[in-house]
Scaffold this motif. Structure first.
Motif, PDB file in Angstrom:
ATOM      1  N   LEU A   1     -93.551  64.898  98.992  1.00  0.00           N
ATOM      2  CA  LEU A   1     -92.627  64.476 100.043  1.00  0.00           C
ATOM      3  C   LEU A   1     -91.195  64.432  99.523  1.00  0.00           C
ATOM      4  O   LEU A   1     -90.256  64.888 100.193  1.00  0.00           O
ATOM      5  CB  LEU A   1     -93.021  63.101 100.570  1.00  0.00           C
ATOM      6  CG  LEU A   1     -94.306  63.014 101.405  1.00  0.00           C
ATOM      7  CD1 LEU A   1     -94.686  61.565 101.657  1.00  0.00           C
ATOM      8  CD2 LEU A   1     -94.128  63.749 102.728  1.00  0.00           C
ATOM      9  N   ARG A   2     -91.017  63.913  98.336  1.00  0.00           N
ATOM     10  CA  ARG A   2     -89.672  63.778  97.786  1.00  0.00           C
ATOM     11  C   ARG A   2     -89.102  65.128  97.354  1.00  0.00           C
ATOM     12  O   ARG A   2     -87.879  65.311  97.342  1.00  0.00           O
ATOM     13  CB  ARG A   2     -89.683  62.779  96.628  1.00  0.00           C
ATOM     14  CG  ARG A   2     -90.047  61.370  97.085  1.00  0.00           C
ATOM     15  CD  ARG A   2     -89.999  60.349  95.964  1.00  0.00           C
ATOM     16  NE  ARG A   2     -90.310  59.018  96.474  1.00  0.00           N
ATOM     17  CZ  ARG A   2     -89.436  58.198  97.048  1.00  0.00           C
ATOM     18  NH1 ARG A   2     -88.168  58.574  97.156  1.00  0.00           N
ATOM     19  NH2 ARG A   2     -89.802  57.016  97.481  1.00  0.00           N
ATOM     20  N   ILE A   3     -89.960  66.076  97.019  1.00  0.00           N
ATOM     21  CA  ILE A   3     -89.489  67.419  96.672  1.00  0.00           C
ATOM     22  C   ILE A   3     -88.938  68.131  97.900  1.00  0.00           C
ATOM     23  O   ILE A   3     -87.868  68.753  97.855  1.00  0.00           O
ATOM     24  CB  ILE A   3     -90.620  68.228  96.020  1.00  0.00           C
ATOM     25  CG1 ILE A   3     -90.860  67.742  94.582  1.00  0.00           C
ATOM     26  CG2 ILE A   3     -90.298  69.724  96.008  1.00  0.00           C
ATOM     27  CD1 ILE A   3     -92.038  68.416  93.893  1.00  0.00           C
ATOM     28  N   ILE A   4     -89.641  68.065  99.024  1.00  0.00           N
ATOM     29  CA  ILE A   4     -89.159  68.752 100.222  1.00  0.00           C
ATOM     30  C   ILE A   4     -87.896  68.071 100.751  1.00  0.00           C
ATOM     31  O   ILE A   4     -86.973  68.747 101.245  1.00  0.00           O
ATOM     32  CB  ILE A   4     -90.268  68.810 101.309  1.00  0.00           C
ATOM     33  CG1 ILE A   4     -89.780  69.578 102.541  1.00  0.00           C
ATOM     34  CG2 ILE A   4     -90.745  67.438 101.691  1.00  0.00           C
ATOM     35  CD1 ILE A   4     -89.412  71.005 102.283  1.00  0.00           C
ATOM     36  N   LEU A   5     -87.792  66.744 100.627  1.00  0.00           N
ATOM     37  CA  LEU A   5     -86.571  66.056 101.043  1.00  0.00           C
ATOM     38  C   LEU A   5     -85.403  66.439 100.139  1.00  0.00           C
ATOM     39  O   LEU A   5     -84.272  66.620 100.619  1.00  0.00           O
ATOM     40  CB  LEU A   5     -86.780  64.537 101.013  1.00  0.00           C
ATOM     41  CG  LEU A   5     -87.733  63.973 102.078  1.00  0.00           C
ATOM     42  CD1 LEU A   5     -87.929  62.474 101.863  1.00  0.00           C
ATOM     43  CD2 LEU A   5     -87.212  64.238 103.479  1.00  0.00           C
ATOM     44  N   HIS A   6     -85.657  66.592  98.843  1.00  0.00           N
ATOM     45  CA  HIS A   6     -84.607  67.051  97.926  1.00  0.00           C
ATOM     46  C   HIS A   6     -84.130  68.443  98.311  1.00  0.00           C
ATOM     47  O   HIS A   6     -82.920  68.711  98.337  1.00  0.00           O
ATOM     48  CB  HIS A   6     -85.137  67.061  96.487  1.00  0.00           C
ATOM     49  CG  HIS A   6     -84.396  68.002  95.579  1.00  0.00           C
ATOM     50  ND1 HIS A   6     -83.134  67.729  95.093  1.00  0.00           N
ATOM     51  CD2 HIS A   6     -84.736  69.233  95.093  1.00  0.00           C
ATOM     52  CE1 HIS A   6     -82.728  68.742  94.334  1.00  0.00           C
ATOM     53  NE2 HIS A   6     -83.675  69.657  94.322  1.00  0.00           N
ATOM     54  N   SER A   7     -85.072  69.328  98.615  1.00  0.00           N
ATOM     55  CA  SER A   7     -84.705  70.691  98.973  1.00  0.00           C
ATOM     56  C   SER A   7     -83.881  70.722 100.255  1.00  0.00           C
ATOM     57  O   SER A   7     -82.888  71.454 100.362  1.00  0.00           O
ATOM     58  CB  SER A   7     -85.970  71.548  99.126  1.00  0.00           C
ATOM     59  OG  SER A   7     -85.648  72.897  99.395  1.00  0.00           O
ATOM     60  N   LEU A   8     -84.268  69.925 101.247  1.00  0.00           N
ATOM     61  CA  LEU A   8     -83.520  69.862 102.499  1.00  0.00           C
ATOM     62  C   LEU A   8     -82.105  69.338 102.269  1.00  0.00           C
ATOM     63  O   LEU A   8     -81.131  69.896 102.799  1.00  0.00           O
ATOM     64  CB  LEU A   8     -84.246  68.971 103.502  1.00  0.00           C
ATOM     65  CG  LEU A   8     -85.439  69.573 104.239  1.00  0.00           C
ATOM     66  CD1 LEU A   8     -86.196  68.492 105.003  1.00  0.00           C
ATOM     67  CD2 LEU A   8     -84.971  70.658 105.200  1.00  0.00           C
ATOM     68  N   ASP A   9     -81.964  68.276 101.490  1.00  0.00           N
ATOM     69  CA  ASP A   9     -80.656  67.695 101.247  1.00  0.00           C
ATOM     70  C   ASP A   9     -79.768  68.652 100.469  1.00  0.00           C
ATOM     71  O   ASP A   9     -78.570  68.762 100.733  1.00  0.00           O
ATOM     72  CB  ASP A   9     -80.805  66.376 100.487  1.00  0.00           C
ATOM     73  CG  ASP A   9     -79.491  65.641 100.338  1.00  0.00           C
ATOM     74  OD1 ASP A   9     -78.973  65.143 101.351  1.00  0.00           O
ATOM     75  OD2 ASP A   9     -78.967  65.571  99.207  1.00  0.00           O
ATOM     76  N   GLN A  10     -80.351  69.359  99.518  1.00  0.00           N
ATOM     77  CA  GLN A  10     -79.582  70.308  98.712  1.00  0.00           C
ATOM     78  C   GLN A  10     -79.066  71.464  99.568  1.00  0.00           C
ATOM     79  O   GLN A  10     -77.908  71.878  99.448  1.00  0.00           O
ATOM     80  CB  GLN A  10     -80.453  70.834  97.573  1.00  0.00           C
ATOM     81  CG  GLN A  10     -79.715  71.705  96.567  1.00  0.00           C
ATOM     82  CD  GLN A  10     -80.630  72.173  95.456  1.00  0.00           C
ATOM     83  OE1 GLN A  10     -81.719  72.643  95.698  1.00  0.00           O
ATOM     84  NE2 GLN A  10     -80.176  72.044  94.218  1.00  0.00           N
ATOM     85  N   ARG A  11     -79.908  71.983 100.454  1.00  0.00           N
ATOM     86  CA  ARG A  11     -79.488  73.103 101.301  1.00  0.00           C
ATOM     87  C   ARG A  11     -78.491  72.643 102.353  1.00  0.00           C
ATOM     88  O   ARG A  11     -77.574  73.389 102.724  1.00  0.00           O
ATOM     89  CB  ARG A  11     -80.711  73.739 101.946  1.00  0.00           C
ATOM     90  CG  ARG A  11     -81.639  74.404 100.933  1.00  0.00           C
ATOM     91  CD  ARG A  11     -82.965  74.781 101.572  1.00  0.00           C
ATOM     92  NE  ARG A  11     -83.972  75.103 100.582  1.00  0.00           N
ATOM     93  CZ  ARG A  11     -84.464  76.328 100.373  1.00  0.00           C
ATOM     94  NH1 ARG A  11     -84.016  77.344 101.082  1.00  0.00           N
ATOM     95  NH2 ARG A  11     -85.392  76.528  99.462  1.00  0.00           N
ATOM     96  N   ALA A  12     -78.663  71.426 102.869  1.00  0.00           N
ATOM     97  CA  ALA A  12     -77.717  70.911 103.852  1.00  0.00           C
ATOM     98  C   ALA A  12     -76.346  70.665 103.229  1.00  0.00           C
ATOM     99  O   ALA A  12     -75.307  70.882 103.873  1.00  0.00           O
ATOM    100  CB  ALA A  12     -78.259  69.628 104.473  1.00  0.00           C
ATOM    101  N   ALA A  13     -76.327  70.223 101.962  1.00  0.00           N
ATOM    102  CA  ALA A  13     -75.056  69.915 101.303  1.00  0.00           C
ATOM    103  C   ALA A  13     -74.172  71.148 101.164  1.00  0.00           C
ATOM    104  O   ALA A  13     -72.937  71.027 101.118  1.00  0.00           O
ATOM    105  CB  ALA A  13     -75.323  69.294  99.931  1.00  0.00           C
ATOM    106  N   VAL A  14     -74.775  72.329 101.106  1.00  0.00           N
ATOM    107  CA  VAL A  14     -73.992  73.558 101.008  1.00  0.00           C
ATOM    108  C   VAL A  14     -73.070  73.705 102.218  1.00  0.00           C
ATOM    109  O   VAL A  14     -71.964  74.247 102.112  1.00  0.00           O
ATOM    110  CB  VAL A  14     -74.936  74.781 100.892  1.00  0.00           C
ATOM    111  CG1 VAL A  14     -74.156  76.078 100.918  1.00  0.00           C
ATOM    112  CG2 VAL A  14     -75.766  74.683  99.619  1.00  0.00           C
ATOM    113  N   TYR A  15     -73.499  73.207 103.355  1.00  0.00           N
ATOM    114  CA  TYR A  15     -72.732  73.316 104.600  1.00  0.00           C
ATOM    115  C   TYR A  15     -72.097  71.978 104.987  1.00  0.00           C
ATOM    116  O   TYR A  15     -71.860  71.722 106.164  1.00  0.00           O
ATOM    117  CB  TYR A  15     -73.662  73.814 105.713  1.00  0.00           C
ATOM    118  CG  TYR A  15     -74.391  75.072 105.328  1.00  0.00           C
ATOM    119  CD1 TYR A  15     -73.749  76.306 105.351  1.00  0.00           C
ATOM    120  CD2 TYR A  15     -75.716  75.019 104.898  1.00  0.00           C
ATOM    121  CE1 TYR A  15     -74.415  77.466 104.963  1.00  0.00           C
ATOM    122  CE2 TYR A  15     -76.385  76.175 104.514  1.00  0.00           C
ATOM    123  CZ  TYR A  15     -75.725  77.388 104.553  1.00  0.00           C
ATOM    124  OH  TYR A  15     -76.387  78.531 104.155  1.00  0.00           O
TER     125      TYR A  15
END
Length: 601
Positions: free
Chosen positions: A267-281
């Motif tokens: 769960l924490r891995i997918i949330l990390h991935s989402l936050d990282q990709r969102a931060a780009v924008y």
């Protein structure tokens, strides 16, 4: 064949449409499958993917989107009318605000006053709401989920059900007509990554792929509107739970490791991935609900835009150091932020939090992550969903399980990432396992907080450091001694038990050690609903039932148990020659072709 797995579903071969919908005739070989309020047409061939076990997933999604719509549309002056729901919302919100009867009366008076000035728009299920939400199901397959949204979730303006398969898109259109929701639901046949190019963003985006959603996340965080909701499922648990750390890094930017807390780590891995990709924008996420269920994980997050808040992203992620000997773990934040009241200062984190060897057992550490280290739930939102489901149990077929899972979620410690398991702690020092309530009581007596986890039955989430946990286990071992002479001098058990505990644990059971969800015997960890209940075979574009997977399961199930030499009792599936069309026995082909006289010898 693939539609008879779940006995709770109603499967019929009829040609009549549901009440209120236009008559749509069945094509040869089609079957009608009912789930919730929807009746879905399915081809007999495995051309479109469907897994009946994920009814819980779809029920939970309907419940979450309903509460999300209630929050968002309330600001637009729209009130939701949910079938079977009483005047619960005004009361429950007032109770959450203060729990006083006077506040409830004031809230009702305010609503009446506002209603006298400007009548609220009431949105009902199945009706188009011009001020409602725009929903996208990017990987719709048969369109079952989207049809259920149209029939069960009020306050929707439009639903786009997309699938890259032309056969699936055509089936979505027929299912929309069959259920009479063509005015709300529109079928689309495009690559799911096209959503990033849309000028007008969606309020809700649902991603439920076969396997990993990694290739769609970048488009999803761009296509969802300000404060919009992302609902994402991951079924590649082998990758996220530590079997392939290098593959996990390539997909999610995080290294997974094998550990007992692997399900929460996923769960924490997918949330990390989402936050990282969102931060780009210049965007960031706010998790509302994250659950690990059956063979998949499901997260519900809101996405916002804010350059200043995005700077906090590094301090929300953490590396994890996991001892390979005793299982103790430590988190290392990726960044550090401090506030002087007016301004926020950002700096690099200092570490590592561990030495070259584990201080408890002397073994080495594995390093995993980075992963999301902030809370994975919004307790206030989860409580609203729980109140709505428990107050209207007839709305969903899996209401009991939803109530049990969400009750456990509300009891979890929000600020404590990951967990230990009591059986693994006992296995490390080779002693018998302490009862769960006694172990929880010992930590509570020592002044620490403790909770269970919905992700694992024997999990213990606690803010106690590993040293305190092992002190409790040392005290338990003194009451239930192990044979020290059989322990290797280099084993973790020998090193841990060689030290004296620095505290005297008390194992007297405390009343607060047993959570309410456990006292009420809620459905928290259900038994397997059926045989072969896990992930189904991928849909085949050319049709035909993919039976190879099930044949292999039958062939290797209990292979080494209850062996028999009687060939008549062996497996009855066809031989290899039969599959090649060269078996002389024809339809009477079986696993063994020995003559009867040889079988009796």
């Amino acid at each position: 064949q693939i539609f008879d797995h779940n006995q709770s579903k109603t499967t019929e071969s009829i040609s009549s449409a549901p009440a209120g919908g236009p008559a749509v005739g069945l094509l040869p070989g089609e079957t009608v499958v009912k789930e919730g309020k929807a009746s879905i047409l399915f081809p007999s061939a495995n051309e479109v993917f469907y897994n009946p076990v994920q009814e819980f997933n779809r029920d939970l999604t309907c419940a979450v989107i309903t509460e999300f719509a209630r929050e968002v549309l309330a600001e637009r002056g729209v009130q939701l009318a949910v079938p079977g729901e009483k005047e619960r919302v005004v009361v429950s919100l007032a109770e959450e605000a203060g729990g006083q009867e006077g506040q409830e009366g004031q809230a009702e008076q305010v609503e009446e006053a506002n209603g006298a000035e400007e009548p609220a728009v009431v949105a009902a299920v199945g009706e188009k709401c011009e001020l409602g939400l725009r929903v996208l199901e990017a990987l719709a397959a048969s369109g079952l989920r989207s049809v259920r949204f149209a029939l069960e979730v009020p306050g929707l303006q439009s639903i786009t059900a997309n699938d890259f398969s032309a056969k699936a898109a055509a089936l979505i259109g027929r299912n929309a007509e069959f259920n009479g929701v063509g005015h709300l639901l529109r079928a689309s046949c495009r690559d799911a990554r096209w959503m990033r190019g849309k000028k007008e963003r969606y309020d809700v985006i649902d991603l439920d792929p076969y396997g990993s959603p990694a290739c769609f996340l970048d488009a999803a965080v761009q296509a969802v509107g300000e404060g919009g909701l992302l609902c994402i499922t991951c079924t590649d648990m082998a990758v996220m739970a530590g079997n392939s750390g290098e593959t996990c890094y390539s997909k999610y930017g995080s290294v997974s490791i094998k550990a007992k807390y692997c399900h929460e780590m996923a769960l924490r891995i997918i949330l990390h991935s989402l936050d990282q990709r969102a931060a780009v924008y210049q965007r960031y996420i706010q998790p509302l609900l994250s659950v690990s269920v059956d063979f998949y994980v499901r997260v519900f997050v809101r996405v916002f835009t804010g350059q200043a808040t995005v700077k906090n992203s590094a301090s929300k992620q953490a590396l994890i150091y996991n001892c390979v000997g005793c299982g103790s773990f430590h988190l290392q934040r990726m960044g550090r932020r401090t506030s002087d009241g007016k301004h926020m200062k950002y700096s690099a984190a200092t570490g590592p939090p561990v030495g070259p060897e584990c201080e408890h057992c002397g073994q080495r550490h594995q390093m995993g992550g980075p992963l999301w280290a902030e809370p994975i739930h919004d307790s206030a939102f989860v409580q609203k969903v729980l109140s709505a489901v428990s107050g209207n149990p007839s709305r969903f077929g899996t209401s009991k399980r939803i109530e049990g899972v969400l009750s456990m979620v509300t009891e979890e410690l929000e600020d404590v990432p990951l967990y230990y398991t009591v059986d693994n702690l006992s296995s490390t020092i080779h002693c018998n396992t302490p009862p769960l309530l006694q172990f929880r009581s010992a930590l509570l007596h020592a002044g620490h907080r403790v909770s269970l986890s919905h992700a694992c039955k024997n999990a213990i989430k606690t803010d106690a450091p590993p040293a305190a946990i092992w002190d409790v286990m040392r005290c338990w071992e003194k009451m239930n001694p192990v044979k020290r002479e059989k322990l290797s001098a280099t084993s973790p058990a020998f090193r841990i038990l060689s030290s004296e505990p620095s505290l005297q644990a008390c194992f007297t059971v405390r009343p607060d050690a047993n959570p309410q969800s456990r006292k009420r015997h809620l459905t928290r960890f259900q038994e397997n609903p059926q045989a072969f209940w896990g992930p189904k075979a991928r849909a085949k574009s050319g049709g035909g039932i993919a039976s190879d997977l099930q044949d292999k399961r039958k062939k290797f199930q209990n292979k080494r148990k209850n062996q028999t030499s009687d060939s008549s009792q062996l497996k009855s599936f066809p031989c290899k020659k039969f599959r090649q069309g060269s078996c002389s026995h024809g339809d009477s082909c079986c696993y063994s072709h020995e003559p009867e006289e040889q079988k009796t010898d």
